[in-house]
Write a protein that holds these residues in place. Structure first.
Motif, PDB file in Angstrom:
ATOM      1  N   LYS A 598       0.814  -1.227  -0.071  1.00 62.39           N
ATOM      2  CA  LYS A 598       0.051  -0.055   0.003  1.00 62.39           C
ATOM      3  C   LYS A 598       1.033   1.144  -0.127  1.00 62.39           C
ATOM      4  O   LYS A 598       0.654   2.386  -0.807  1.00 62.39           O
ATOM      5  N   CYS A 601       2.595   2.234  -3.546  1.00 61.76           N
ATOM      6  CA  CYS A 601       1.781   2.798  -4.870  1.00 61.76           C
ATOM      7  C   CYS A 601       2.170   4.032  -5.515  1.00 61.76           C
ATOM      8  O   CYS A 601       2.338   4.075  -6.665  1.00 61.76           O
ATOM      9  N   PRO A 605       5.056   2.053  -8.607  1.00 60.82           N
ATOM     10  CA  PRO A 605       3.928   1.435  -8.992  1.00 60.82           C
ATOM     11  C   PRO A 605       4.363  -0.058  -9.630  1.00 60.82           C
ATOM     12  O   PRO A 605       3.677  -0.848  -9.509  1.00 60.82           O
ATOM     13  N   VAL A 608       4.878  -2.493  -7.197  1.00 58.29           N
ATOM     14  CA  VAL A 608       3.384  -3.051  -6.789  1.00 58.29           C
ATOM     15  C   VAL A 608       3.008  -4.068  -7.771  1.00 58.29           C
ATOM     16  O   VAL A 608       2.407  -5.114  -7.327  1.00 58.29           O
ATOM     17  N   SER A 612       2.028  -7.705  -6.814  1.00 59.54           N
ATOM     18  CA  SER A 612       0.726  -8.101  -6.667  1.00 59.54           C
ATOM     19  C   SER A 612      -0.050  -9.398  -7.573  1.00 59.54           C
ATOM     20  O   SER A 612      -0.999  -9.767  -7.150  1.00 59.54           O
ATOM     21  N   THR A 623      -6.671  -6.830  -3.744  1.00 56.64           N
ATOM     22  CA  THR A 623      -5.908  -6.445  -4.908  1.00 56.64           C
ATOM     23  C   THR A 623      -6.270  -5.219  -5.353  1.00 56.64           C
ATOM     24  O   THR A 623      -5.528  -4.223  -5.783  1.00 56.64           O
ATOM     25  N   LEU A 626      -6.328  -2.298  -3.697  1.00 52.13           N
ATOM     26  CA  LEU A 626      -5.002  -1.842  -3.515  1.00 52.13           C
ATOM     27  C   LEU A 626      -4.920  -0.797  -4.778  1.00 52.13           C
ATOM     28  O   LEU A 626      -4.058   0.302  -4.325  1.00 52.13           O
ATOM     29  N   PHE A 627      -5.099  -1.102  -5.982  1.00 50.52           N
ATOM     30  CA  PHE A 627      -4.681  -0.404  -7.144  1.00 50.52           C
ATOM     31  C   PHE A 627      -5.616   0.639  -7.082  1.00 50.52           C
ATOM     32  O   PHE A 627      -5.243   1.810  -7.480  1.00 50.52           O
ATOM     33  N   GLY A 630      -4.369   3.117  -4.358  1.00 51.42           N
ATOM     34  CA  GLY A 630      -2.823   3.744  -4.569  1.00 51.42           C
ATOM     35  C   GLY A 630      -2.972   4.641  -5.748  1.00 51.42           C
ATOM     36  O   GLY A 630      -1.574   5.074  -6.023  1.00 51.42           O
ATOM     37  N   ILE A 632      -3.139   3.980  -8.764  1.00 47.07           N
ATOM     38  CA  ILE A 632      -2.377   3.443  -9.795  1.00 47.07           C
ATOM     39  C   ILE A 632      -3.267   3.513 -11.142  1.00 47.07           C
ATOM     40  O   ILE A 632      -4.313   3.155 -11.122  1.00 47.07           O
TER      41      ILE A 632
END
Length: 1003
Positions: A598, A601, A605, A608, A612, A623, A626-627, A630, A632
């Motif tokens: 986390k 990110c 990236p 990550v 991931s 997941t 998370l994206f 963050g 991304i």
């Protein structure tokens, strides 16, 4: 522990007659003898020096000889004598109290009221004298000249045996009690009883407090008589006199002098056997001890020599106390001596098992931590460019010894005394003791106390380096900055980073000590915060002890994220292999990798995304979160998945669309639909090869595809339509045609290919409701008429459908004509098209007739019957009219129906339609009548207002300018009473218009 604090020296002997009182004035001794004479003695060395006595301010450690005798100084024996140095006066108590000017001994005052006084006390700060005679206490004040002024006179219950000033009050001893006399109102307050056998003793301390004697005990009290502390000075016998000369208290006992320290617990320092002592008085630099016929001087041994004695004998506490008394100008000497004593004391305590106390003294000595860590050989330290600490200590000790010799002239016993360290290093048994739990706990406390200042210096040093780099080179790359940060805890540190080297040594040692004592949680907290642990050393130790959580924090604090994630991945895989829920399994799971990723990110990236992939399949929702959390870019994630994990690409897009529908771009939506379609086409190909394909079969992926085609709008339907097979997947084709506004084709698929009229009706409802809720959308109100036409002319719509489908499949680069765009589809019923257009001209059509066979005449009915006798779907058409009568134009629908349709079958359609039309007609008629009535009322009101008359007289005034109207043009406000000049009215209107247009008024 006893040591020599004073050296005694006989100043003079064989004095005749007997000595009654003694005092010192500069370097002179003043002796009052029993014959009433005053003898003045001086040092022998001053015989050739005739300088004034005031030039000599201290006693000399040499024999004294008689310089002058003043006969008849006193008629009666002198009880006490004191030199008042600040006022150059000699105070003597005999039959009264007399004052003489020094050095000439001129009599300036004799207090006749003091006749019979037995005790007195002088307050040098204020110039106050108090004395007691019989049962009275008198207070006099020196007026600064030659006289004394009486201030107060108080009566007391009994004869005063001892007295002393305590601030502005007086402490007195009466009978067997100590009391405080308030000099303001004469009130007496008891303190505590005095001794029963020995006489009372009241001694004033330099701090203003008092030392009161009770038998052989000295009690400390403040100026109000309250006890100061529980500790007491315990003499070996009851003293007759006590004088205070910091840092010692000297008491006169019957057969000896006893010297004790004023530091708790007031230990005995020195004892001097001396009998028949009659007087004990302080001097500026010595203590004067007078016997009957001789005088001794007790001169203090220099502090440096005393410190050496105490250190050599092991009395480190007393030596440290004396170090604090060294003069400020010898601050370097004091610091050196204190540091050396603290180190020796610490070694002594360490060897005797007092580890925590030893560390306190190492801390006080300001010795570097490397010196202390040398006592712990099992603790591994990083390599450093700093000077080895033992060498530094030797340098300090030699400097301190040089200063000590230069200042006090003492021997080198302290510095040359053998140390214990070399012997301890040779003793193997002692090494194991040094690594015991208690020694390590003491080391932990020592390092934690030193850590704050060292870490602060290291941090500030790093900040300065960053600032210098930024100023010197504005184009420093991010990678170089990160490299410096990631190497902050390693042994190979840049030159000129002494503070960070020391911080690395400290944190590395502290981590090892915490682990050796089983404080893994404390070690983890150390690594979570700012630390400078050496990565190589700590990594090896943590791996050996299986402290994986701490090892992860070590990697994390040094920005070694790839190593940390690899370790975390390994731990997660190991935990999966362990079937029972062990501690390792509970600690490390796929969620741990997500939590670690986390914070990365925003900075890395790509890292990550790389790690991931390990948890995307097991924890897809977390997941994706998370994206999203963050930030991304979704395109970056999608392209990475497409390359490294194509099987999870659709899952990612599906979850992302479900969690954040607005956050997914049209490109990604199209990508997701393409993935679904590819899977469905593969599935269709397999079933077709097995000849098991049926249009009514729905796989989970096909359901997702249909849902995606209906719910999202970011994909390109033209592209998808070209991928569909011409003889299957009709429902998908219908949805795509609907997205392209090809409503007739879509409805034909629902009716003729899928044979699901309910889907066709639902399709019409969606189009109709979309237009209703989107006023800006294109009008599609005749969508139901299109469906009705399909029901009533099935063969024609089927041929039209097949022809247009063929055109769509064959044309790769030609766009499909949309409904309502003015494109005409040529059919055999051209004249029917014109006829329907004329019919629909009566009302605004919601669908362009050119795209459908929008009318059906008698000739069409005949034509359809001629073309094969295909039966029309009349029941479906009638059902449509009965269910959606309120959304269909009745006139157009009736014209489309066949001629032979029975009126009875149209009742469900015409009944509600006619009732609604009749009701609407009646409502509009009522509204029309109401509007006409309202119009008449408004006209009547207008006529009444026009009949209003305004009378203008010679006294009529303008409401705006307050001037007479006269014959000027005027205006009347609507109320019919307010008159204004027309010019005034026009000006006021123009001013209002300007005010409304100004920005200030608008705001």
């Amino acid at each position: 522990m006893v040591h020599s604090a004073y050296d005694s020296f006989e100043l003079l002997g064989n004095c005749s007659p007997k000595i009654d009182a003694v005092a010192s004035y500069g370097s002179k001794l003043l002796l009052c003898c029993s014959d009433g004479s005053l003898k003045i003695y001086g040092p022998e060395s001053s015989e050739s020096d005739r300088s004034p006595p005031s030039d000599h301010h201290a006693l000399c450690k040499e024999p004294y000889e008689l310089e002058r005798t003043v006969s008849g100084f006193s008629k009666k024996p002198i009880l006490s004598m004191e030199v008042l140095a600040s006022r150059e006066l000699l105070l003597s108590l005999s039959e009264s109290i007399a004052f003489h000017r020094l050095p000439n001994l001129e009599t300036i005052a004799v207090l006749t009221k003091a006749k019979g006084a037995n005790v007195y006390s002088w307050d040098d700060r204020r110039g106050f004298l108090c004395f007691a005679r019989q049962k009275r206490i008198c207070i006099f004040r020196h007026d600064g000249g030659r006289g004394f002024v009486e201030v107060k006179d108080f009566g007391v219950p009994d004869t005063v045996k001892s007295m002393s000033w305590c601030g502005e009050n007086i402490c007195i001893a009466i009978r067997k009690e100590y009391m405080i006399l308030n000099t303001t109102n004469g009130a007496l307050s008891e303190v505590f009883p005095s001794g029963r056998i020995t006489p009372p003793l009241v001694i004033s301390l330099p701090s203003g407090e008092l030392l009161l004697g009770k038998e052989n005990i000295g009690v400390f009290v403040d100026q109000n008589g309250k006890l100061l502390q529980a500790d007491r000075i315990c003499w070996s016998e009851a003293p007759t006199t006590v004088i205070i000369q910091k840092p010692y208290a000297i008491a006169l006992l019957p057969r000896r002098l006893e010297i004790r320290s004023l530091r708790v617990p007031y230990p005995l320092i020195q004892t001097v056997v001396l009998q028949n002592v009659r007087h004990l008085i302080p001097s500026s630099n010595a203590v004067i001890v007078a016997l009957e016929n001789s005088v001794f001087g007790f001169f203090p041994v220099p502090l440096g020599a005393q410190i050496v004695q105490l250190t050599a004998s092991g009395d480190f506490e007393e030596a440290l106390a004396l170090c604090k008394l060294l003069p400020p100008e010898d601050s370097s000497l004091r610091a050196a001596k204190e540091g050396s004593i603290h180190i020796r004391y610490a070694h002594y305590l360490f060897d005797n098992g007092s580890y925590e106390e030893a560390m306190e003294h190492f801390l006080a000595s300001q010795v570097d931590i490397t010196y202390v860590l040398s006592l712990y050989p099992s603790i591994i330290l990083p390599k450093t460019t700093m000077i080895p600490e033992p060498e530094k200590l030797v340098d300090i000790s030699s400097d301190a010894s040089y200063l000590s010799r230069g200042s006090s002239g003492v021997s080198d016993d302290m510095e040359s005394s053998p140390t214990h360290q070399s012997e301890l290093d040779e003793n193997a048994a002692l090494e194991s003791k040094k690594m015991s739990h208690n020694t390590l706990m003491a080391l932990i406390k020592f390092l934690q106390k030193k850590r704050g200042s060292i870490i602060e210096k290291a941090t500030s040093e790093g900040t300065e380096e960053v600032v210098l780099d930024a100023v010197g080179d504005n184009f420093v790359s991010y990678d170089s900055t990160r490299f410096r940060k990631s190497n902050k805890g390693r042994g190979t540190i840049a030159i000129n980073s002494g503070a960070r080297e020391m911080a690395a040594i400290l944190d590395t040692a502290l981590l090892q000590a915490l682990l050796l004592t089983g404080q893994s949680s404390a070690a983890l907290e150390l690594l979570k915060g700012l630390n400078y642990c050496d990565v190589k050393i700590c990594e090896e130790i943590l791996q050996k002890r299986n402290h994986y959580a701490a090892l992860l924090e070590l990697y994390k604090s040094n920005s070694m994220h790839r190593e940390a994630l690899k370790l975390l991945q390994q731990l997660v895989e190991e935990s999966k292999l362990n079937q029972p829920q062990t501690e390792l399994t509970q600690k490390f799971n796929p969620e741990s990798i997500i939590e670690y990723l986390k914070p990365l990110c925003g900075t890395d990236p790509m890292l990550v995304l790389e790690f991931s992939m390990l948890v995307l399949e097991s924890c897809p929702t977390l997941t994706i979160e998370l994206f999203l959390s963050g930030n991304i870019p979704a395109d970056l994630v999608n392209s990475y998945l497409k390359q490294h994990a194509p099987s999870m690409q659709g899952r990612y897009l599906e979850l992302m669309l479900a969690m954040n529908e607005n956050g997914i771009s049209g490109n990604l939506q199209n990508e997701m639909v393409q993935i679904y379609l590819s899977e469905v086409l593969d599935w269709y190909t397999d079933l077709s090869a097995q000849q098991k394909w049926e249009e009514s079969i729905y796989s989970p992926t096909r359901k997702k595809l249909l849902s995606a085609l209906e719910s999202i709008s970011g994909y390109n339907p033209d592209t998808l339509l070209k991928r569909l097979p011409p003889d299957a997947l009709y429902e998908e084709r219908a949805i795509l045609l609907g997205k392209m506004n090809q409503h007739e084709l879509a409805l034909s698929l629902y009716v003729h290919k899928l044979h699901v009229p309910e889907l066709a009706l639902a399709y019409c409802d969606r189009v109709y409701e979309y237009v209703v809720h989107q006023p800006s959308a294109k009008s599609s109100g005749n969508i139901y008429l299109t469906l009705l036409q399909i029901y009533l002319n099935p063969r024609k719509t089927t041929k039209n459908f097949e022809k247009q489908i063929t055109n769509l499949v064959s044309s790769q680069n030609t766009s499909i004509p949309k409904i309502g765009a003015g494109t005409s589809v040529k059919t055999k019923g051209g004249r029917t098209t014109k006829k329907i257009a004329a019919i629909e001209g009566a009302e605004d059509m919601r669908m362009s007739p050119s795209s459908t066979d929008s009318g059906r005449s008698d000739g069409d009915a005949e034509e359809s019957s001629e073309e094969g006798g295909s039966s029309i779907m009349l029941d479906k058409a009638l059902d449509l009219l009965s269910r959606r009568w309120d959304r269909i134009n009745g006139a157009q629908a009736l014209r489309l129906l066949p001629r032979e349709t029975k009126l009875q079958n149209l009742l469900p359609f015409l009944g509600p339609l006619l009732r609604k039309s009749s009701e609407a007609y009646r409502n509009f008629s009522v509204i029309k009548s109401l509007r006409q009535s309202e119009n008449l009322q408004v006209k009547d009101e207008l006529y009444n207002h026009r009949k209003t008359a305004v009378k203008v007289t010679s006294d009529s005034m303008c409401s705006l300018c307050n001037k007479k109207i006269g014959t000027s043009v005027f205006a009347v406000y609507p109320n019919g009473k307010t008159l204004v000049h027309f010019v005034c009215f026009r000006d006021s209107q123009s001013m209002k218009a300007v005010a409304k247009g100004s920005p200030l008024r608008k705001r």
